[in-house]
Design a protein around this motif. Sequence first.
Motif, PDB file in Angstrom:
ATOM      1  N   VAL A  49      -0.544   0.319  -5.604  1.00 52.94           N
ATOM      2  CA  VAL A  49       0.192  -0.895  -5.230  1.00 52.94           C
ATOM      3  C   VAL A  49      -0.269  -2.075  -6.084  1.00 52.94           C
ATOM      4  CG1 VAL A  49       0.725  -2.531  -3.390  1.00 52.94           C
ATOM      5  CG2 VAL A  49       0.682  -0.078  -2.900  1.00 52.94           C
ATOM      6  N   LYS A  50      -1.564  -2.257  -6.216  1.00 57.44           N
ATOM      7  CA  LYS A  50      -2.040  -3.403  -6.990  1.00 57.44           C
ATOM      8  C   LYS A  50      -1.711  -3.277  -8.469  1.00 57.44           C
ATOM      9  CE  LYS A  50      -6.565  -1.763  -6.068  1.00 57.44           C
ATOM     10  NZ  LYS A  50      -7.760  -2.065  -5.371  1.00 57.44           N
ATOM     11  N   MET A  51      -1.530  -2.071  -8.976  1.00 60.58           N
ATOM     12  CA  MET A  51      -1.195  -1.882 -10.387  1.00 60.58           C
ATOM     13  C   MET A  51       0.245  -2.270 -10.709  1.00 60.58           C
ATOM     14  SD  MET A  51      -3.885  -1.016 -12.032  1.00 60.58           S
ATOM     15  CE  MET A  51      -3.245  -0.364 -13.563  1.00 60.58           C
ATOM     16  N   ILE A  52       1.128  -2.230  -9.712  1.00 65.34           N
ATOM     17  CA  ILE A  52       2.531  -2.580  -9.972  1.00 65.34           C
ATOM     18  C   ILE A  52       2.919  -3.932  -9.382  1.00 65.34           C
ATOM     19  CG2 ILE A  52       3.349  -0.219 -10.285  1.00 65.34           C
ATOM     20  CD1 ILE A  52       4.132  -1.932  -7.023  1.00 65.34           C
ATOM     21  N   ALA A  53       2.023  -4.534  -8.630  1.00 64.08           N
ATOM     22  CA  ALA A  53       2.360  -5.756  -7.894  1.00 64.08           C
ATOM     23  C   ALA A  53       2.871  -6.879  -8.790  1.00 64.08           C
ATOM     24  CB  ALA A  53       1.148  -6.235  -7.100  1.00 64.08           C
ATOM     25  N   ILE A  96      -3.212  -6.336   2.891  1.00 60.01           N
ATOM     26  CA  ILE A  96      -2.631  -5.256   3.705  1.00 60.01           C
ATOM     27  C   ILE A  96      -1.883  -4.266   2.825  1.00 60.01           C
ATOM     28  CG2 ILE A  96      -0.899  -4.734   5.487  1.00 60.01           C
ATOM     29  CD1 ILE A  96      -1.647  -7.521   6.691  1.00 60.01           C
ATOM     30  N   LEU A  97      -1.044  -4.783   1.921  1.00 57.98           N
ATOM     31  CA  LEU A  97      -0.257  -3.906   1.050  1.00 57.98           C
ATOM     32  C   LEU A  97      -1.158  -3.103   0.112  1.00 57.98           C
ATOM     33  CD1 LEU A  97       2.729  -6.274   0.241  1.00 57.98           C
ATOM     34  CD2 LEU A  97       2.762  -4.273   1.739  1.00 57.98           C
ATOM     35  N   ASN A  98      -2.167  -3.739  -0.453  1.00 57.40           N
ATOM     36  CA  ASN A  98      -3.066  -3.039  -1.374  1.00 57.40           C
ATOM     37  C   ASN A  98      -3.899  -1.969  -0.672  1.00 57.40           C
ATOM     38  OD1 ASN A  98      -2.172  -4.576  -3.513  1.00 57.40           O
ATOM     39  ND2 ASN A  98      -3.972  -5.877  -3.597  1.00 57.40           N
ATOM     40  N   THR A 102      -0.855   2.906   1.219  1.00 52.71           N
ATOM     41  CA  THR A 102      -0.362   3.797   0.166  1.00 52.71           C
ATOM     42  C   THR A 102       0.884   3.196  -0.482  1.00 52.71           C
ATOM     43  OG1 THR A 102       1.137   4.999   1.640  1.00 52.71           O
ATOM     44  CG2 THR A 102      -1.156   5.811   1.486  1.00 52.71           C
ATOM     45  N   PHE A 103       1.263   3.752  -1.608  1.00 53.22           N
ATOM     46  CA  PHE A 103       2.494   3.306  -2.256  1.00 53.22           C
ATOM     47  C   PHE A 103       3.698   3.602  -1.365  1.00 53.22           C
ATOM     48  CE2 PHE A 103       6.155   4.130  -5.061  1.00 53.22           C
ATOM     49  CZ  PHE A 103       6.304   2.843  -5.555  1.00 53.22           C
ATOM     50  N   THR A 104       3.684   4.727  -0.668  1.00 50.19           N
ATOM     51  CA  THR A 104       4.776   5.066   0.244  1.00 50.19           C
ATOM     52  C   THR A 104       4.891   4.029   1.358  1.00 50.19           C
ATOM     53  OG1 THR A 104       4.519   7.417  -0.235  1.00 50.19           O
ATOM     54  CG2 THR A 104       5.660   6.847   1.813  1.00 50.19           C
ATOM     55  N   GLU A 105       3.760   3.603   1.907  1.00 51.83           N
ATOM     56  CA  GLU A 105       3.775   2.559   2.933  1.00 51.83           C
ATOM     57  C   GLU A 105       4.296   1.239   2.368  1.00 51.83           C
ATOM     58  OE1 GLU A 105       0.027   4.197   5.622  1.00 51.83           O
ATOM     59  OE2 GLU A 105      -0.358   2.842   3.932  1.00 51.83           O
ATOM     60  N   THR A 132       7.568  -0.792   3.672  1.00 52.03           N
ATOM     61  CA  THR A 132       7.473  -2.208   4.041  1.00 52.03           C
ATOM     62  C   THR A 132       8.451  -3.046   3.225  1.00 52.03           C
ATOM     63  OG1 THR A 132       5.156  -1.886   4.617  1.00 52.03           O
ATOM     64  CG2 THR A 132       5.883  -4.151   4.300  1.00 52.03           C
ATOM     65  N   LEU A 133       8.551  -2.758   1.942  1.00 48.39           N
ATOM     66  CA  LEU A 133       9.487  -3.482   1.076  1.00 48.39           C
ATOM     67  C   LEU A 133      10.924  -3.283   1.562  1.00 48.39           C
ATOM     68  CD1 LEU A 133       9.447  -3.992  -2.658  1.00 48.39           C
ATOM     69  CD2 LEU A 133      11.455  -2.890  -1.720  1.00 48.39           C
ATOM     70  N   ARG A 134      11.288  -2.046   1.835  1.00 49.85           N
ATOM     71  CA  ARG A 134      12.654  -1.777   2.298  1.00 49.85           C
ATOM     72  C   ARG A 134      12.934  -2.469   3.635  1.00 49.85           C
ATOM     73  NH1 ARG A 134      11.659   3.540  -0.282  1.00 49.85           N
ATOM     74  NH2 ARG A 134      13.260   3.751  -1.899  1.00 49.85           N
TER      75      ARG A 134
END
Length: 91
Positions: free
Chosen positions: A36-40, A58-60, A63-66, A70-72
Amino acid sequence: PPKLMAGEITPQVAHNWENACETYFLHKSVDAADQVKMIAFGMLDPRLHTWYLMQQAILNAGTFTEYMTTLRTAWLESHWANKLRKKVLGS
């Protein structure tokens, strides 16, 4: 890293972003804990970037799936999956 340009986030845009990120993770061998932090900072829409910064820890930590869930939830219209399913089945 992949880039998510400013504009409306539709189910297709979210799908394309997810695929671009997963391809990036694969080719760069990004550990799951760092994804997550690599694409943020590839989220170039100021609204989306602010959304990320407000819950960065929280986002970092997730997981990327989570992150994608959350984004959706935050950015797609409610019941988007049902509407998309009806559209696909109706065509």
